[in-house]
Design a protein around this motif. Structure first.
Motif, PDB file in Angstrom:
ATOM      1  N   UNK A  38       0.831  -1.204   0.000  1.00  8.01           N
ATOM      2  CA  UNK A  38       0.000   0.000   0.000  1.00  8.01           C
ATOM      3  C   UNK A  38       0.865   1.254   0.000  1.00  8.01           C
ATOM      4  N   UNK A  39       0.504   2.200  -0.887  1.00  9.43           N
ATOM      5  CA  UNK A  39       1.092   3.541  -0.871  1.00  9.43           C
ATOM      6  C   UNK A  39       0.191   4.438  -0.039  1.00  9.43           C
ATOM      7  N   UNK A  40       0.755   5.007   1.024  1.00 13.87           N
ATOM      8  CA  UNK A  40       0.031   5.913   1.913  1.00 13.87           C
ATOM      9  C   UNK A  40       0.539   7.333   1.711  1.00 13.87           C
ATOM     10  N   UNK A  41      -0.289   8.295   2.079  1.00 13.22           N
ATOM     11  CA  UNK A  41       0.126   9.689   2.008  1.00 13.22           C
ATOM     12  C   UNK A  41      -1.079  10.590   1.907  1.00 13.22           C
ATOM     13  N   UNK A  42      -0.858  11.864   2.207  1.00 19.02           N
ATOM     14  CA  UNK A  42      -1.951  12.828   2.124  1.00 19.02           C
ATOM     15  C   UNK A  42      -2.314  13.074   0.666  1.00 19.02           C
ATOM     16  N   UNK A  43      -3.446  13.733   0.450  1.00 18.31           N
ATOM     17  CA  UNK A  43      -3.843  14.119  -0.902  1.00 18.31           C
ATOM     18  C   UNK A  43      -2.748  14.967  -1.539  1.00 18.31           C
ATOM     19  N   UNK A  44      -2.437  14.687  -2.793  1.00 19.45           N
ATOM     20  CA  UNK A  44      -1.424  15.452  -3.501  1.00 19.45           C
ATOM     21  C   UNK A  44      -0.005  14.960  -3.283  1.00 19.45           C
ATOM     22  N   UNK A  45       0.163  13.834  -2.577  1.00 15.27           N
ATOM     23  CA  UNK A  45       1.506  13.331  -2.293  1.00 15.27           C
ATOM     24  C   UNK A  45       2.173  12.711  -3.516  1.00 15.27           C
ATOM     25  N   UNK A  46       1.355  12.299  -4.512  1.00 11.57           N
ATOM     26  CA  UNK A  46       1.905  11.689  -5.716  1.00 11.57           C
ATOM     27  C   UNK A  46       1.547  10.221  -5.876  1.00 11.57           C
ATOM     28  N   UNK A  47       0.633   9.724  -5.077  1.00 10.49           N
ATOM     29  CA  UNK A  47       0.312   8.291  -5.100  1.00 10.49           C
ATOM     30  C   UNK A  47      -0.330   7.880  -6.424  1.00 10.49           C
ATOM     31  N   UNK A  48      -1.378   8.598  -6.817  1.00 10.47           N
ATOM     32  CA  UNK A  48      -2.053   8.264  -8.077  1.00 10.47           C
ATOM     33  C   UNK A  48      -1.123   8.471  -9.264  1.00 10.47           C
ATOM     34  N   UNK A  49      -0.322   9.517  -9.227  1.00  5.51           N
ATOM     35  CA  UNK A  49       0.631   9.759 -10.313  1.00  5.51           C
ATOM     36  C   UNK A  49       1.630   8.614 -10.422  1.00  5.51           C
ATOM     37  N   UNK A  50       2.000   8.028  -9.284  1.00  4.68           N
ATOM     38  CA  UNK A  50       2.899   6.873  -9.311  1.00  4.68           C
ATOM     39  C   UNK A  50       2.266   5.716 -10.073  1.00  4.68           C
ATOM     40  N   UNK A  51       1.008   5.408  -9.767  1.00  2.91           N
ATOM     41  CA  UNK A  51       0.330   4.320 -10.475  1.00  2.91           C
ATOM     42  C   UNK A  51       0.225   4.613 -11.967  1.00  2.91           C
ATOM     43  N   UNK A  52      -0.164   5.833 -12.299  1.00  2.00           N
ATOM     44  CA  UNK A  52      -0.330   6.190 -13.715  1.00  2.00           C
ATOM     45  C   UNK A  52       1.007   6.194 -14.444  1.00  2.00           C
ATOM     46  N   UNK A  53       2.080   6.541 -13.740  1.00  2.00           N
ATOM     47  CA  UNK A  53       3.400   6.522 -14.363  1.00  2.00           C
ATOM     48  C   UNK A  53       3.854   5.091 -14.635  1.00  2.00           C
ATOM     49  N   UNK A  54       3.602   4.204 -13.685  1.00  2.00           N
ATOM     50  CA  UNK A  54       3.920   2.789 -13.894  1.00  2.00           C
ATOM     51  C   UNK A  54       3.156   2.254 -15.101  1.00  2.00           C
ATOM     52  N   UNK A  55       1.903   2.693 -15.244  1.00  3.93           N
ATOM     53  CA  UNK A  55       1.037   2.217 -16.319  1.00  3.93           C
ATOM     54  C   UNK A  55       1.349   2.871 -17.655  1.00  3.93           C
ATOM     55  N   UNK A  56       2.164   3.930 -17.641  1.00  3.77           N
ATOM     56  CA  UNK A  56       2.496   4.614 -18.883  1.00  3.77           C
ATOM     57  C   UNK A  56       1.482   5.650 -19.311  1.00  3.77           C
ATOM     58  N   UNK A  57       0.543   5.973 -18.429  1.00  2.00           N
ATOM     59  CA  UNK A  57      -0.473   6.983 -18.753  1.00  2.00           C
ATOM     60  C   UNK A  57       0.111   8.381 -18.640  1.00  2.00           C
ATOM     61  N   UNK A  58       1.031   8.580 -17.694  1.00  2.00           N
ATOM     62  CA  UNK A  58       1.796   9.832 -17.632  1.00  2.00           C
ATOM     63  C   UNK A  58       2.955   9.672 -18.610  1.00  2.00           C
ATOM     64  N   UNK A  59       2.906  10.408 -19.675  1.00  2.00           N
ATOM     65  CA  UNK A  59       3.863  10.170 -20.758  1.00  2.00           C
ATOM     66  C   UNK A  59       5.222  10.819 -20.514  1.00  2.00           C
TER      67      UNK A  59
END
Length: 237
Positions: A38-59
């Motif tokens: 589990x990735x924990x952290x407050x809103x805006x910490x970068x958790x969702x961006x991490x998932x999207x980057x792994x998935x290649x959605x953040x280009x």
């Protein structure tokens, strides 16, 4: 028996940008085969961006993301999906123009070993009763079930779940928790982003804490009790 010492995912020095905004600053962590992390952290910490980057959605990203021994940082999102990674996004991505059956069957199979439709109905019996309903006419809990069910069909064994309990009733949250436990028993590896720490603490093997686009701490499930004061400061709970 799965070898939990073998890392299915190794993220090293991951940087990511949205336009000119630099969101991730050298994120480094790993996920072992068969783990729930589990990735924990407050809103805006970068958790969702991490998932999207792994998935290649953040280009716009750099660093290293090695999945099953293969570097994926230069691959497109569709090739990453075919490698065996599946993302269940926070917004769920249910298509309003398709009914439940069509939403469920939409993603292509990328490997053998995915759950059959009957196995999915065993996990989520609500969906069987709503097959002809438009996808967005389901309750929030049913939409979340559908979003998870859809990726279980594909044969992907590495699942990334982004805030799967957000806004859901307690009974549905419990059902999703039981589903994650069952998937783990069946050999799935799960990377979870979740604000509901108390719920996640019953499921995960390890936790990483994110702040301002960095990983700042890591705990094993067995060490949570000794680190609760720090976690309260990190998460503001």
């Amino acid at each position: 028996m799965l070898d939990r010492t073998s890392h299915r995912l190794n993220v090293n020095g991951l940087q990511a940008w949205y336009g000119e905004s630099h969101i991730l600053h050298g994120v480094t962590f790993n996920v072992g085969a068969g783990e729930v992390v589990t990735l924990l952290g407050r809103n805006g910490a970068g958790k969702t961006t991490t998932l999207k980057s792994i998935m290649g959605i953040v280009t716009k990203r750099s660093g290293s993301v090695i999945f099953d021994g293969r570097e994926t940082i230069g691959l497109s999102s569709d090739r990453i999906a075919r490698a065996g990674i599946a993302l269940c996004p926070e917004e769920r991505g249910i298509f309003a123009s398709l009914n439940v059956r069509e939403n469920l069957l939409l993603p292509p199979k990328i490997a053998d070993g995915g759950l059959t439709v009957e196995q999915i109905f065993d996990l989520f019996p609500n969906l069987k009763e709503r097959l002809s309903a438009p996808g967005t006419k389901l309750s929030g809990g049913e939409q979340q079930m559908l979003a998870i069910a859809r990726i279980l069909r594909t044969g992907a064994k590495f699942l990334m779940l982004d805030e799967p309990t957000e806004g859901l009733a307690p009974v549905i949250i419990e059902q999703i928790g039981r589903t994650i436990q069952r998937l783990k028993q069946e050999g799935f590896t799960i990377l979870l982003v979740e604000q509901n720490f108390r719920w996640a603490s019953k499921l995960a093997d390890r936790f990483y804490v994110m702040e301002h686009g960095h990983i700042i701490d890591e705990f094993a499930a067995a060490d949570l009790g000794a680190n609760m004061d720090k976690l309260h400061v990190y998460l503001g709970v």
